[in-house]
Design an enzyme around this catalytic site. Structure first.
Site, PDB file in Angstrom:
ATOM      1  N   HIS A 179      -3.800 -90.546   4.915  1.00 29.95           N
ATOM      2  CA  HIS A 179      -3.619 -88.662   4.296  1.00 29.95           C
ATOM      3  C   HIS A 179      -2.621 -88.527   3.178  1.00 29.95           C
ATOM      4  CE1 HIS A 179      -4.607 -88.732   9.241  1.00 29.95           C
ATOM      5  NE2 HIS A 179      -3.448 -90.512   8.712  1.00 29.95           N
TER       6      HIS A 179
ATOM      7  N   TYR B 231      -6.904 -86.235  16.024  1.00 29.27           N
ATOM      8  CA  TYR B 231      -5.834 -86.301  14.533  1.00 29.27           C
ATOM      9  C   TYR B 231      -4.810 -84.570  14.879  1.00 29.27           C
ATOM     10  CZ  TYR B 231      -3.949 -90.178  12.604  1.00 29.27           C
ATOM     11  OH  TYR B 231      -4.066 -91.177  12.314  1.00 29.27           O
TER      12      TYR B 231
ATOM     13  N   TYR C  11      -1.824 -82.831  13.479  1.00 32.38           N
ATOM     14  CA  TYR C  11      -0.968 -82.062  11.905  1.00 32.38           C
ATOM     15  C   TYR C  11      -0.250 -80.742  12.290  1.00 32.38           C
ATOM     16  CZ  TYR C  11      -3.912 -84.970   9.707  1.00 32.38           C
ATOM     17  OH  TYR C  11      -5.200 -85.926   9.303  1.00 32.38           O
TER      18      TYR C  11
ATOM     19  N   ASP D 216     -10.306 -82.368   5.104  1.00 30.79           N
ATOM     20  CA  ASP D 216      -9.957 -81.286   6.758  1.00 30.79           C
ATOM     21  C   ASP D 216      -9.423 -80.131   6.179  1.00 30.79           C
ATOM     22  OD1 ASP D 216     -10.027 -83.353   8.237  1.00 30.79           O
ATOM     23  OD2 ASP D 216      -8.078 -84.091   7.726  1.00 30.79           O
TER      24      ASP D 216
ATOM     25  N   ALA E 113     -12.246 -87.554   5.711  1.00 32.08           N
ATOM     26  CA  ALA E 113     -12.325 -86.158   5.773  1.00 32.08           C
ATOM     27  C   ALA E 113     -11.726 -85.598   4.632  1.00 32.08           C
ATOM     28  CB  ALA E 113     -11.858 -85.724   7.385  1.00 32.08           C
TER      29      ALA E 113
ATOM     30  N   ALA F 290     -10.379 -82.572  15.595  1.00 34.39           N
ATOM     31  CA  ALA F 290     -10.661 -83.363  16.382  1.00 34.39           C
ATOM     32  C   ALA F 290      -9.350 -84.850  16.826  1.00 34.39           C
ATOM     33  CB  ALA F 290     -11.964 -84.753  15.129  1.00 34.39           C
TER      34      ALA F 290
END
Length: 638
Positions: free
Chosen positions: A442, A390, A392, A307, A305, A388
């Site tokens: 990440h 996750y 942050y 993001d 991803a 989705a």
């Protein structure tokens, strides 16, 4: 003070050139573009954002402009436009051949609706014993160009996971339908192909629920632990002021911005010292977030991803709740984004501003004169994003001693897959019956446009070195610091080094402090880790920005996105590696630092079914910016 004024035609516009676009300005930008016959009913607006004024104009009245990217679903052609909101005119129009704009939330929802109405998907689910499609969730992902099947090249393509809830209100990500992946033409919103690898194994009994009412008593045998209320109050009011988007707290002053891609942006950050507002940073934000899953199996080999570049943190920002997300005396700011039709959408309580106690600021106990102690307080500006499965949670913290901390907390629900008895892949951790969570990473790229006491700065790599034992130092106690100025972009590509505790100092070219030392700020690294990817990996080819901990470039207003402006369906990184190949000078100039940090997520059983926050942060600390402790004027507690 109102945060907007009425412009011609009664369109609300922002009151400062750096303020985000208002709802009226979003509508105006879209309506101006719709005058063009090319912008027909099959057009989607991928992004509408403020075209920020140049640095010289940032504090002066400026003409409001919007930067718009969209595409025609009939032929897939993308365009970029600059729209003058002041003159109600298109001032620039550009075709973007071969580019795919960012994904949109409308596409995500439309794709989910289309797939759950697909007879082909329904039949595949029925073969697995799943017949209640109201409990099914499909989760759309973007492709990297290298992984697109040749027969679908050139399409706006997406692939999807399929999940289902164990009950009507159950965790939507508790049960992964492994081996089932729709491939979708997003412009026509049609199912092109359904990859269906039914291995014949019965699904395991997974307990993926995190709401107490849905957790079996055997797994939650005790009543909830007793937690008495914690009250934080400021009966005399807060110590900060918010005037429109201008935030002032003690000696700090900054402007709050927001856009679809970066979410929260901090502008013109300065610290008032001896009656003068001294600049620290022109602009602070997150410019990219790359999340590669380190699992080559069928369910996960495509799962990378971007993001920020593919989806946009602003689009995915969620409303904050007092007492849950934010505790204390809170001031909120709403944010405005838009949908793919160009209509504005307000996110209530998108940004939280509050003060926190932070323990002891400084203290000394003297048996003669007694004890002097000051409590620390910090100002926190935060926003939360749901990507989705996750979450942050982003916090920018300002301290009384002139330090800035940026902290990210990751939580939410891990992606999982099931496996046949005795066949667990080695690329993840067992978290439930025949269910594993893949390892993943990440990577966050912070864009730090620092102006330490002005735009002319030099970045120095700072290394600690032990001195060998000598006649003058027989015990080998000496420790020295080596500072190396970074003069070109090639030298500005830096990696964290544990043995020397490498950090980076940004020093001003405008003079020295009262001690004769350079005026500076220090980037204190936190959360750096290497990509651990083969150089030929399609992930790394699209995200060369994650190859180094730090990149330093000369400021250019159009160099904003470290993995390129359009990473959706991209093949190569057209950002930092391309810019820095010019090897431009970066000494005594206006520089931008790109700091790469994040979480190397080796998944744990304790992360399931919902993950306690994993925390990572870095600091910007004054180093010679002041002549002595700038928090000596903090009064003692009452």
């Amino acid at each position: 003070m109102k945060d907007f004024e009425e412009a011609d035609g009664d369109v609300p516009v922002a009151s400062h050139p750096l303020d985000p676009l208002t709802a009226g300005e979003f509508r105006l930008a879209a309506s101006i573009l719709r005058r063009d016959p090319a912008v027909g009913p099959r057009w989607r607006f991928a992004s509408i954002e403020l075209k920020e004024p140049g640095k010289d104009a940032a504090v002066e009245p400026a003409r409001r402009q919007a930067l718009v990217v969209g595409w025609n679903r009939d032929d897939g052609q993308a365009y970029r436009a600059v729209v003058s909101l002041t003159d109600a005119a298109v001032t620039a129009w550009e075709q973007l051949p071969g580019q795919q704009p960012n994904m949109t939330l409308d596409e995500w929802h439309e794709c989910d609706e289309m797939l759950r109405g697909s007879p082909q998907l329904a039949a595949a689910l029925a073969r697995r014993g799943i017949t209640d499609l109201s409990r099914v969730l499909t989760d759309l992902w973007a492709y990297g160009a290298a992984l697109v099947p040749p027969r679908y090249r050139g399409l706006r393509l997406g692939w999807s996971d399929v999940w289902y809830r164990g009950s009507a209100n159950g965790n939507p990500y508790a049960h992964h339908v492994s081996g089932l992946h729709p491939i979708v033409d997003l412009n026509r919103m049609t199912l092109l192909e359904l990859e269906d690898d039914l291995d014949g194994a019965d699904p395991p009994e997974v307990m993926g629920e995190y709401r107490p009412a849905l957790i079996p008593p055997r797994l939650l045998p005790r009543p909830p632990r007793e937690v008495r209320p914690l009250h934080i109050s400021q009966p005399d009011g807060v110590s900060f002021t918010l005037d429109g988007h201008l935030l002032t707290w003690q000696n700090w002053q900054l402007r709050l911005g927001f856009n679809y891609r970066e979410g929260l942006v901090l502008h013109t950050v300065g610290f008032r010292d001896a009656g003068r507002l001294r600049p620290v940073a022109h602009r602070l934000s997150f410019a990219e977030m790359v999340v590669p899953y380190r699992d080559p199996t069928t369910d996960h080999y495509r799962r990378t991803a971007f993001d920020i570049g593919e989806w946009g943190l602003g689009f995915m920002t969620t409303s904050l709740e007092r007492g849950c997300d934010c505790l204390g005396e809170i001031t909120y700011l709403d944010a405005v984004v838009h949908d793919s039709a160009g209509e504005p959408r307000t996110i209530p309580r998108a940004i939280c501003i509050h003060e926190e106690d932070n323990g002891v600021l400084w203290k000394h106990v003297d048996p003669v004169s007694g004890t002097e102690v000051r409590r620390a307080r910090r100002l926190v500006v935060s926003f939360h994003v749901t990507v989705a499965n996750y979450e942050y949670l982003v916090y920018w913290r300002f301290y009384q001693d002139g330090s800035i901390e940026c902290e990210v907390r990751a939580t939410g629900i891990m992606v999982t897959s099931t496996f046949a008895e005795g066949r667990q892949p080695p690329y993840g951790t067992l978290v439930d019956e025949r269910t594993y969570a893949p390892f993943h990473q990440h990577f966050i790229v912070a864009r730090l446009d620092l102006d330490v006491d002005g735009p002319a700065n030099t970045v120095c790599a700072v290394a600690s070195q032990a001195c060998p034992a000598t006649d003058d130092d027989p015990y080998g106690l000496g420790l020295v610091i080596r500072e190396t100025p970074l003069r070109t972009e090639a030298e500005g590509r830096q990696d964290y080094d544990w043995p020397t505790q490498r950090s980076w100092k940004i020093i001003s070219s405008n003079g020295k402090n009262g001690l004769g030392s350079p005026v500076g700020y220090k980037l204190v690294p936190g959360g750096p880790f290497p990509p651990m990817l083969d150089s030929s990996s399609p992930v790394l080819r699209r995200a060369r920005a994650i190859e180094h901990t730090l990149w330093v470039t000369p400021y250019r207003p159009d160099e904003r996105w470290p993995c390129g402006e359009f990473p959706t369906l991209s093949e190569e990184d057209t950002g930092l590696p391309v810019w820095t190949a010019q090897d431009r000078p970066i000494e005594n100039t206006d520089v931008v630092l790109w700091y790469v940090f994040g979480i190397h997520h080796i998944t744990r059983p304790e992360d399931w079914p919902i993950m306690p926050v994993d925390t990572v942060s870095f600091w910007l600390k004054p180093f010679g910016f002041f002549d002595r402790n700038p928090a000596l004027d903090v009064p003692p507690s009452a």
